[in-house]
Scaffold this motif. Structure first.
Motif, mmCIF file in Angstrom:
data_model
loop_
_atom_site.group_PDB
_atom_site.id
_atom_site.type_symbol
_atom_site.label_atom_id
_atom_site.label_comp_id
_atom_site.label_asym_id
_atom_site.label_seq_id
_atom_site.Cartn_x
_atom_site.Cartn_y
_atom_site.Cartn_z
ATOM 1 N N PRO A 59 9.719 -71.813 -6.427
ATOM 2 C CA PRO A 59 8.896 -70.897 -5.646
ATOM 3 C C PRO A 59 8.048 -71.683 -4.648
ATOM 4 O O PRO A 59 7.722 -72.843 -4.889
ATOM 5 N N ALA A 60 7.702 -71.038 -3.565
ATOM 6 C CA ALA A 60 6.843 -71.645 -2.552
ATOM 7 C C ALA A 60 5.560 -70.827 -2.437
ATOM 8 O O ALA A 60 5.393 -69.820 -3.127
ATOM 9 N N GLN A 61 4.677 -71.258 -1.561
ATOM 10 C CA GLN A 61 3.418 -70.553 -1.360
ATOM 11 C C GLN A 61 3.680 -69.097 -0.973
ATOM 12 O O GLN A 61 4.356 -68.818 0.020
ATOM 13 N N GLY A 62 3.164 -68.173 -1.787
ATOM 14 C CA GLY A 62 3.374 -66.761 -1.523
ATOM 15 C C GLY A 62 4.160 -66.096 -2.633
ATOM 16 O O GLY A 62 4.047 -66.467 -3.811
ATOM 17 N N ALA A 94 -3.532 -58.653 1.073
ATOM 18 C CA ALA A 94 -2.390 -57.740 1.102
ATOM 19 C C ALA A 94 -1.381 -58.080 0.006
ATOM 20 O O ALA A 94 -0.780 -57.181 -0.608
ATOM 21 N N GLN A 95 -1.160 -59.369 -0.235
ATOM 22 C CA GLN A 95 -0.225 -59.771 -1.282
ATOM 23 C C GLN A 95 -0.753 -59.388 -2.666
ATOM 24 O O GLN A 95 0.000 -58.902 -3.515
ATOM 25 N N ILE A 96 -2.049 -59.597 -2.876
ATOM 26 C CA ILE A 96 -2.656 -59.236 -4.157
ATOM 27 C C ILE A 96 -2.542 -57.725 -4.386
ATOM 28 O O ILE A 96 -2.199 -57.270 -5.482
ATOM 29 N N LYS A 97 -2.812 -56.950 -3.344
ATOM 30 C CA LYS A 97 -2.723 -55.493 -3.453
ATOM 31 C C LYS A 97 -1.293 -55.065 -3.776
ATOM 32 O O LYS A 97 -1.070 -54.158 -4.594
ATOM 33 N N GLN A 98 -0.324 -55.722 -3.153
ATOM 34 C CA GLN A 98 1.076 -55.370 -3.411
ATOM 35 C C GLN A 98 1.464 -55.674 -4.854
ATOM 36 O O GLN A 98 2.127 -54.868 -5.513
ATOM 37 N N LEU A 99 1.052 -56.834 -5.359
ATOM 38 C CA LEU A 99 1.326 -57.174 -6.757
ATOM 39 C C LEU A 99 0.711 -56.150 -7.700
ATOM 40 O O LEU A 99 1.351 -55.695 -8.657
ATOM 41 N N ASP A 100 -0.549 -55.786 -7.420
ATOM 42 C CA ASP A 100 -1.241 -54.830 -8.289
ATOM 43 C C ASP A 100 -0.573 -53.463 -8.266
ATOM 44 O O ASP A 100 -0.486 -52.786 -9.297
ATOM 45 N N ILE A 150 2.490 -43.057 -6.803
ATOM 46 C CA ILE A 150 1.595 -44.229 -6.836
ATOM 47 C C ILE A 150 1.670 -45.000 -5.523
ATOM 48 O O ILE A 150 0.636 -45.371 -4.936
ATOM 49 N N PHE A 151 2.872 -45.218 -5.037
ATOM 50 C CA PHE A 151 3.028 -45.982 -3.794
ATOM 51 C C PHE A 151 2.560 -45.170 -2.584
ATOM 52 O O PHE A 151 1.952 -45.714 -1.659
ATOM 53 N N ALA A 152 2.824 -43.871 -2.594
ATOM 54 C CA ALA A 152 2.421 -43.034 -1.459
ATOM 55 C C ALA A 152 0.912 -42.995 -1.311
ATOM 56 O O ALA A 152 0.381 -42.930 -0.179
ATOM 57 N N ALA A 153 0.186 -43.041 -2.442
ATOM 58 C CA ALA A 153 -1.275 -43.027 -2.384
ATOM 59 C C ALA A 153 -1.814 -44.254 -1.663
ATOM 60 O O ALA A 153 -2.922 -44.220 -1.100
ATOM 61 N N ALA A 154 -1.034 -45.333 -1.671
ATOM 62 C CA ALA A 154 -1.414 -46.566 -0.959
ATOM 63 C C ALA A 154 -0.697 -46.675 0.380
ATOM 64 O O ALA A 154 -0.697 -47.738 1.012
ATOM 65 N N LYS A 155 -0.060 -45.558 0.800
ATOM 66 C CA LYS A 155 0.684 -45.504 2.059
ATOM 67 C C LYS A 155 1.814 -46.524 2.099
ATOM 68 O O LYS A 155 2.092 -47.139 3.120
ATOM 69 N N CYS A 185 13.694 -50.353 -15.522
ATOM 70 C CA CYS A 185 12.500 -49.848 -14.844
ATOM 71 C C CYS A 185 12.111 -50.954 -13.877
ATOM 72 O O CYS A 185 11.746 -52.054 -14.316
ATOM 73 N N GLU A 186 12.223 -50.711 -12.571
ATOM 74 C CA GLU A 186 12.099 -51.805 -11.615
ATOM 75 C C GLU A 186 11.409 -51.394 -10.306
ATOM 76 O O GLU A 186 12.024 -51.437 -9.237
ATOM 77 N N PRO A 187 10.141 -51.032 -10.364
ATOM 78 C CA PRO A 187 9.436 -50.736 -9.122
ATOM 79 C C PRO A 187 9.321 -51.990 -8.254
ATOM 80 O O PRO A 187 9.200 -53.109 -8.762
ATOM 81 N N GLY A 188 9.367 -51.802 -6.929
ATOM 82 C CA GLY A 188 9.273 -52.938 -6.022
ATOM 83 C C GLY A 188 8.795 -52.526 -4.647
ATOM 84 O O GLY A 188 8.995 -51.387 -4.224
ATOM 85 N N LEU A 189 8.152 -53.462 -3.973
ATOM 86 C CA LEU A 189 7.709 -53.275 -2.589
ATOM 87 C C LEU A 189 8.062 -54.522 -1.792
ATOM 88 O O LEU A 189 8.016 -55.650 -2.336
ATOM 89 N N TYR A 190 8.353 -54.346 -0.515
ATOM 90 C CA TYR A 190 8.865 -55.448 0.305
ATOM 91 C C TYR A 190 8.284 -55.344 1.715
ATOM 92 O O TYR A 190 8.202 -54.251 2.283
ATOM 93 N N ASP A 191 7.937 -56.494 2.271
ATOM 94 C CA ASP A 191 7.377 -56.517 3.620
ATOM 95 C C ASP A 191 7.678 -57.887 4.229
ATOM 96 O O ASP A 191 7.456 -58.918 3.581
ATOM 97 N N PRO A 192 8.171 -57.932 5.485
ATOM 98 C CA PRO A 192 8.518 -59.222 6.098
ATOM 99 C C PRO A 192 7.352 -60.198 6.192
ATOM 100 O O PRO A 192 7.560 -61.415 6.137
ATOM 101 N N GLU A 193 6.131 -59.689 6.314
ATOM 102 C CA GLU A 193 4.966 -60.581 6.423
ATOM 103 C C GLU A 193 4.361 -60.880 5.050
ATOM 104 O O GLU A 193 3.976 -62.021 4.772
ATOM 105 N N ILE A 194 4.294 -59.873 4.201
ATOM 106 C CA ILE A 194 3.676 -60.054 2.878
ATOM 107 C C ILE A 194 4.631 -60.743 1.914
ATOM 108 O O ILE A 194 4.241 -61.547 1.069
#
Length: 383
Positions: free
Chosen positions: A235-238, A267-273, A302-307, A346-355
């Protein structure tokens, strides 16, 4: 896991064929045909006989089964069936093999109705119709082959034991990976992918469930990174992702680990949470009292509440294939419930090119009294 005797396994496979025999009789069908070949892999062969690759299986309405394998020796060693006829006897011609065996098994069929696989190409189906002109053939999408797919959703004792063993070995590998990350022994995507390949086989597995997906922060935004792994830092930073499964006696596990390394952005911490919250609140809904739709809807809410929006389903069945029915999706019928014997991810996930990406995936067995989480994947935090 429990050591099954040859006789016990014979009874397990015979019981599965008996269920399809009953279906054939109830639906006034004389025989059904399954074909496992390079053009289309059909796990029904392994499900009914224990022999997995390159074979034709015909089951008659009295439960009688005839296996026509390409590899006769392997089938004799691993297979369970009533009669074996080598594919080479028919010069490796599936049309002639099916015709000959159907003619041979007329005393086992209640009539001349035959269900062919719905996955045959139209051209191949027409060739079968011409060859089997003395039979009433069909290849319905909602017929016996769909019945088999639905039957395989509910695992029997042997399937559960095999999956639990795959899960145990997968957990062992995850623990080793976490330790080797901390000691610096694993430095790249290739390191971790090849480590999994080696360790799963050392521990008695046949293979990985699919090509391992190891993606460092520059690639973890992809749901399924392509290529699956590179020589890049991992793993690398991030945020880095590792998605893998191991196969034990045909049955696969499926887990995803996210590694969060170093100081993270807000933003990364929020995504993990968010992903952890979705996992925690959804996995408890995997019980026979709840609908599949409600669990999937919970994650979306849950995800929609965080947009945010998850770009894939909450999960899927696993077994002889890595993706089996049912899919844990809001497209599921609103009255379809989880059923005891199902094993699902059970595999929730979120993805973002910057985060970067984050997914947390474990395998869950539905029981009469709730559920049993078979794997212990997690979000690993590394300084």
């Amino acid at each position: 896991m429990k050591a099954y005797t040859k006789d016990e396994l014979k009874e397990i496979y015979a019981a599965r064929r008996a269920r399809i025999g009953l279906y054939l009789r109830e639906n006034n069908i004389g025989a059904c045909v399954f074909i496992d070949a390079e053009a289309h892999r059909d796990p029904a062969l392994a499900y009914f006989t224990g022999h997995a690759d390159d074979a034709i299986l015909i089951i008659f309405s009295d439960d009688y089964s005839i296996l026509i394998p390409w590899d006769e020796n392997l089938a004799k060693m691993n297979g369970f069936y009533d009669k074996l006829i080598p594919y080479t006897r028919y010069k490796n011609n599936d049309l002639e093999a099916v015709k000959a065996v159907l003619n041979m098994g007329t005393s086992h069929a209640i009539n001349d109705k035959v269900e062919l696989p719905p996955y045959l190409s139209y051209t191949k189906y027409l060739r079968f119709l011409a060859t089997l002109d003395n039979y009433r053939c069909s290849n319905k999408e909602d017929g016996v082959h769909q019945f088999v797919v639905e039957s395989r959703q509910i695992k029997d004792e042997y399937e559960i034991e095999c999956t639990k063993e795959a899960a145990r070995i997968g957990d062992l590998i995850i623990d080793q990976i976490e330790e080797k990350i901390k000691t610096g022994e694993i430095k790249t995507e290739m390191d971790v992918a090849l480590f999994i390949e080696r360790e799963c086989r050392i521990n008695g597995c046949e293979r990985t469930g699919f090509d391992t997906l190891a993606a460092g922060p520059a690639r973890s935004f992809a749901i399924h990174a392509f290529p699956g792994y590179t020589s890049g830092e991992w793993p690398a930073q991030g945020l880095s992702i590792l998605d893998f499964g191991v196969v034990y006696k045909g049955y696969t596990s499926d887990t995803t680990v996210t590694v969060a390394k170093g100081e993270l952005t807000e933003a990364q911490i929020k995504q993990l949470d968010l992903v952890q919250k979705a996992y925690d609140e959804c996995v408890v809904m995997y019980t026979k009292e709840n609908t599949i739709y409600s669990a999937a809807k919970k994650a979306d809410t849950i995800f929609a509440a965080a947009k945010r929006k998850m770009p894939h389903t909450l999960g899927h069945g696993i077994g002889l294939e890595i993706h089996e029915q049912p899919r844990i999706s809001t497209k599921a019928a609103e009255n379809d419930k989880f059923k005891p014997g199902m094993i699902l991810t059970c595999e929730p996930g979120l993805y973002d090119p910057e985060i970067g990406g984050c997914r947390l995936e474990n395998d869950v067995l539905i029981t009469e009294n709730g559920n049993e989480v078979l794997t212990h994947s997690r979000i690993i935090r590394v300084d």
